[in-house]
Design a protein around this motif. Structure first.
Motif, PDB file in Angstrom:
ATOM      1  N   MET A 142     -27.495  -4.013  41.944  1.00  0.00           N
ATOM      2  CA  MET A 142     -26.814  -3.303  42.910  1.00  0.00           C
ATOM      3  C   MET A 142     -25.377  -3.862  43.341  1.00  0.00           C
ATOM      4  O   MET A 142     -24.567  -2.788  43.374  1.00  0.00           O
ATOM      5  CB  MET A 142     -27.528  -2.866  44.196  1.00  0.00           C
ATOM      6  CG  MET A 142     -28.820  -1.927  44.132  1.00  0.00           C
ATOM      7  SD  MET A 142     -28.179  -0.280  43.205  1.00  0.00           S
ATOM      8  CE  MET A 142     -29.662  -0.059  42.163  1.00  0.00           C
ATOM      9  N   HIS A 187     -34.384  -1.907  34.092  1.00  0.00           N
ATOM     10  CA  HIS A 187     -33.917  -1.188  35.518  1.00  0.00           C
ATOM     11  C   HIS A 187     -32.771  -1.994  36.115  1.00  0.00           C
ATOM     12  O   HIS A 187     -32.626  -3.392  35.771  1.00  0.00           O
ATOM     13  CB  HIS A 187     -34.746  -0.789  36.231  1.00  0.00           C
ATOM     14  CG  HIS A 187     -35.646  -1.911  37.051  1.00  0.00           C
ATOM     15  ND1 HIS A 187     -35.057  -2.773  37.644  1.00  0.00           N
ATOM     16  CD2 HIS A 187     -36.975  -2.073  36.711  1.00  0.00           C
ATOM     17  CE1 HIS A 187     -35.891  -3.565  38.104  1.00  0.00           C
ATOM     18  NE2 HIS A 187     -37.169  -3.273  37.571  1.00  0.00           N
ATOM     19  N   HIS A 195     -32.557  -2.681  39.448  1.00  0.00           N
ATOM     20  CA  HIS A 195     -32.504  -2.729  40.656  1.00  0.00           C
ATOM     21  C   HIS A 195     -32.269  -4.115  41.355  1.00  0.00           C
ATOM     22  O   HIS A 195     -32.004  -4.242  42.398  1.00  0.00           O
ATOM     23  CB  HIS A 195     -34.212  -2.569  41.029  1.00  0.00           C
ATOM     24  CG  HIS A 195     -34.839  -1.258  40.543  1.00  0.00           C
ATOM     25  ND1 HIS A 195     -36.122  -0.967  40.432  1.00  0.00           N
ATOM     26  CD2 HIS A 195     -34.213  -0.095  40.493  1.00  0.00           C
ATOM     27  CE1 HIS A 195     -36.519   0.162  40.003  1.00  0.00           C
ATOM     28  NE2 HIS A 195     -35.196   0.764  40.180  1.00  0.00           N
ATOM     29  N   PHE A 196     -31.765  -4.740  40.450  1.00  0.00           N
ATOM     30  CA  PHE A 196     -31.450  -6.244  40.916  1.00  0.00           C
ATOM     31  C   PHE A 196     -29.992  -6.385  40.829  1.00  0.00           C
ATOM     32  O   PHE A 196     -29.353  -7.277  40.762  1.00  0.00           O
ATOM     33  CB  PHE A 196     -32.011  -7.359  40.250  1.00  0.00           C
ATOM     34  CG  PHE A 196     -33.479  -7.556  40.697  1.00  0.00           C
ATOM     35  CD1 PHE A 196     -33.750  -8.613  41.800  1.00  0.00           C
ATOM     36  CD2 PHE A 196     -34.578  -6.737  40.180  1.00  0.00           C
ATOM     37  CE1 PHE A 196     -35.139  -8.378  42.294  1.00  0.00           C
ATOM     38  CE2 PHE A 196     -35.790  -6.849  40.657  1.00  0.00           C
ATOM     39  CZ  PHE A 196     -36.080  -7.747  41.582  1.00  0.00           C
ATOM     40  N   ILE A 213     -33.610   7.095  36.463  1.00  0.00           N
ATOM     41  CA  ILE A 213     -33.709   5.658  36.342  1.00  0.00           C
ATOM     42  C   ILE A 213     -32.260   5.050  36.490  1.00  0.00           C
ATOM     43  O   ILE A 213     -31.602   5.419  35.931  1.00  0.00           O
ATOM     44  CB  ILE A 213     -34.225   5.225  35.231  1.00  0.00           C
ATOM     45  CG1 ILE A 213     -35.765   5.702  34.884  1.00  0.00           C
ATOM     46  CG2 ILE A 213     -34.248   3.548  34.981  1.00  0.00           C
ATOM     47  CD1 ILE A 213     -36.462   5.859  33.529  1.00  0.00           C
ATOM     48  N   VAL A 214     -32.189   4.015  37.467  1.00  0.00           N
ATOM     49  CA  VAL A 214     -30.968   3.375  37.418  1.00  0.00           C
ATOM     50  C   VAL A 214     -30.938   2.225  36.227  1.00  0.00           C
ATOM     51  O   VAL A 214     -31.686   1.211  36.482  1.00  0.00           O
ATOM     52  CB  VAL A 214     -30.536   2.921  38.920  1.00  0.00           C
ATOM     53  CG1 VAL A 214     -29.259   1.954  38.937  1.00  0.00           C
ATOM     54  CG2 VAL A 214     -30.391   3.835  39.925  1.00  0.00           C
TER      55      VAL A 214
END
Lengths: 451, 451
Positions: free
Chosen positions: A421, A416, A418-419, A380-381
């Motif tokens: 990066m 997480h 995901h937004f 998981i990032v």
């Protein structure tokens, strides 16, 4: 100990009540004040902003409050959330200690925020509210409330801090997918927004300004109500669902945390995790260390002053006693947007004063390093906010290793990345800056508070 | 029927074997051909590209193949995946039918791709491979293999289709977080890349070109191996873990699918879901309708020709018999990058020829509408690829409603859309285009195949 990667509960295990830690505290919380009169507020002062169902929770002296059935139904689409044992991270660290993390990133909007967005939308809908308004920084809260509002048929307007609106356009799109209307803040939509724009048309905005704009709309538009994603007692209580589940999951693991660490912006995610364990600390022989982690650039607990301060920029929100860096303080642009608030929840602040919890501040470079190691090992990032919790968990097990002890560390992986990066891109290219504690700016901001 | 939002399995329920449908088919699959000699290939032809462990799986006549322990250990960090009943979507549609979806978006990289990336990296590592190379379009496969390679200590180079590299920079960052090196394709890194760049320095690239570049590196660099994220038998077999779990979860729901729908690019996600159910169709009295959904702009099953064709642009990959629109066909730029492949897996193609599965093509506007409705009701924002599966599931229940029937539809939600917000932004602003079937372009591309 039962060593597994994941500890999963069933739908039927979702707690049926929230846990409200306030009445269990050794000292009562100082009252909130009306920003105009500076007198303690009553429910009638809050009524223009919040529905009565939430106001009563804000001041409740009950330990447990039933979760309404429609809220439970919506919780079921993503709860119970998993608790993981970070076996691969432990291996990479070479530690003999155990790291557990409760993961809230599997929710619709990707963080713990729906845990309170859903009940907030529900209590508004129950009282006939047709429109709500809120602010958002990084966008996690705005996304969560967008989902919750459409589920209950409520229109939503969101004021997103201009810097985030520009740098994270994808969060805006997510809010729009769920049906919300999003404005960059400050905006021409409000008098307060116009005022800030006239002073500086290119201002990046702040959470404080966005809150003021949202409150202005709620006050002016008949029947429109406001919602806040952290800080207030009822918000923190809704998040207790995290800790109540984790308590059961620690039982499944046949283990119990020696240390709980979590990142704190307003404080809701962390309080949600630790509150049932703090209750055990107060009422049984448990001695879990509870440690808040904040960014070095915005360390309200470790460097702020415990005093009455405004929650927003222009003094429209209730005035609360909290650890604050000064309501006019604008933190350096660290990537963890959710941790850039000048104050800390009154509940968390009071517990810190009473030595029921401790705190540490960590720079963002160490956090991103921890975040990348976590991604490589656990997959998981993590969101930049959550990397603070991981960095602190790693510190805790390394510290135990040095003392040749084995501890169980439980942490809250609140979302997480995901937004986020762009933030990782900066980190990977070595462009990330560690901001020192901005002592001078805080001094100036605090001087205006103490006047 | 047991009506719940989620059907969750435990770690111990992860299947210990993959299911290989190939030996159960009524007709043997046509042989793959060597692209140089056009003779059936043997293991020795594939050895420069793949490790022997995977080559043996590619041609295996065993129904069940043991999943190695280290692969199971990594599966455990995100498997078993949840199967959901879309109760809120059903309610919004007003249907009396049941919609179930198996959700693979909770994996580290956000899709079903790690199901095969992990075993592919494992078999390479087991045979001492230190470096791998692959291509990626939208970036899902590249992200998954990046995570898997670092877990087994393998260096990875990824060729990402230039258009995606430019439009989805965040996928590149995710691959880099996991430790991979990413090139836009075509690139100066390879002779093939240089050749395409010299023809057109601004070419958007294609999956076919990226495959050719990756294969060139694997052939030239001693000890470097190639990996493909779909199409081949062993890849599809690894994905059977999806369907094997879903079979157990349908039992938990005390239900059985009348219709299974899934989106198909190369075909691996969908085959993974349907293969255990297709086995029941062939061997018992079950009569589940199995329906592939493809984009109107790239309908390889419904409009392609079943013939031998190249898998890549310059003819370096094995030549396979499949439904194809012609290996030189470049589809219109629909947002579902994962469905823009000119061919369909030989296994899926053969089953379609034998009437074991059916297919339909849907335009992207209908798909995004379905995707937004899904997000509003179920919370999860689906990847553009997965919106095709949802659109088809909605068609299926509406069709049943019209016939006053009640059916159980099972579909594969292969990934979340967190990296696809630009696509949703276009949809929300009304800028999205429905591409008709490009009959003329396909005719030209197919003419060169049949030569």
């Amino acid at each position: 100990m039962k060593k597994q990667y994941k500890y999963l509960l069933n739908e039927s295990d979702i707690p049926k009540q929230w846990y409200n830690i306030v009445p269990d505290l050794p000292n009562p919380l100082p009252p909130q004040l009306n920003p105009q009169t500076m007198e303690p507020i009553g429910p009638e002062d809050l009524a223009p902003l919040f529905p009565m169902g939430l106001i009563l929770q804000e001041v409740s002296d009950q330990n447990y409050i039933d979760i309404p059935e429609p809220v439970l139904e919506l919780y079921k689409i993503y709860r119970p959330s998993p608790m993981y044992r970070a076996l691969r991270l432990e291996e990479a660290l070479g530690t003999k200690s155990r790291i557990y993390y409760k993961y809230e990133g599997g929710s619709p909007s990707g963080s713990h925020k729906p845990n309170t967005a859903i009940p907030q939308a529900f209590y508004n809908a129950e009282e006939g509210v047709k429109k709500m308004v809120t602010e958002t920084g990084a966008g996690q809260w705005g996304s969560a409330l967008s989902f919750a509002c459409q589920a209950f048929g409520i229109e939503l307007e969101v004021f997103q801090v201009a810097a985030s609106y520009a740098s994270k356009p994808h969060r805006k799109t997510m809010m729009e997918i769920y049906g919300a209307t999003v404005h960059p803040s400050p905006s021409e939509r409000t008098d307060i927004g116009k005022q800030f724009l006239s002073q500086d048309p290119n201002t990046p905005g702040s959470l404080g300004i966005a809150i003021s704009e949202a409150i202005e709309v709620a006050r002016k538009e008949e029947g429109t109500r406001y919602a806040l994603g952290s800080v207030l007692n009822h918000v923190l209580m809704h998040q207790s669902i995290i800790g109540l589940e984790a308590l059961k999951q620690m039982e499944m693991a046949e283990d119990y945390p020696d240390i709980i660490v979590g990142c704190t912006g307003g404080g809701s995610n962390f309080t949600g995790l630790f509150s049932p364990f703090a209750k055990n600390n107060m009422e049984s022989n448990k001695k879990t260390i509870i440690r808040a982690v904040e960014p070095q650039a915005c360390p309200s607990l470790t460097k702020g002053v415990y005093t009455y301060d405004f929650g927003d920029s222009v003094g429209m929100a209730p005035v609360v006693k909290m650890h604050t860096l000064g309501s006019s303080f604008v933190p350096d642009p660290i990537h963890a947007g959710g941790l850039r608030y000048h104050g800390m929840a009154p509940l968390v602040s009071a517990m810190y004063e009473d030595n029921l919890i401790e705190a540490e501040a960590i720079g963002q470079r160490e956090c991103f390093e921890a975040g990348q190691l976590f991604a490589k090992t656990e997959g998981i990032v993590p969101a930049p906010e959550a990397t603070h919790a991981i960095a602190s968990a790693i510190r805790a097990v390394k510290d135990a290793d040095q003392r040749s002890e084995q501890v169980a560390v439980l942490t809250a992986m609140c979302g997480h990345g995901h937004f986020d990066m762009k933030a990782y891109e900066n980190f990977l290219s070595g462009e990330i800056i560690d901001y020192d504690f901005p002592a001078e700016k805080v001094k100036v901001a605090l001087e205006s508070v103490q006047k």
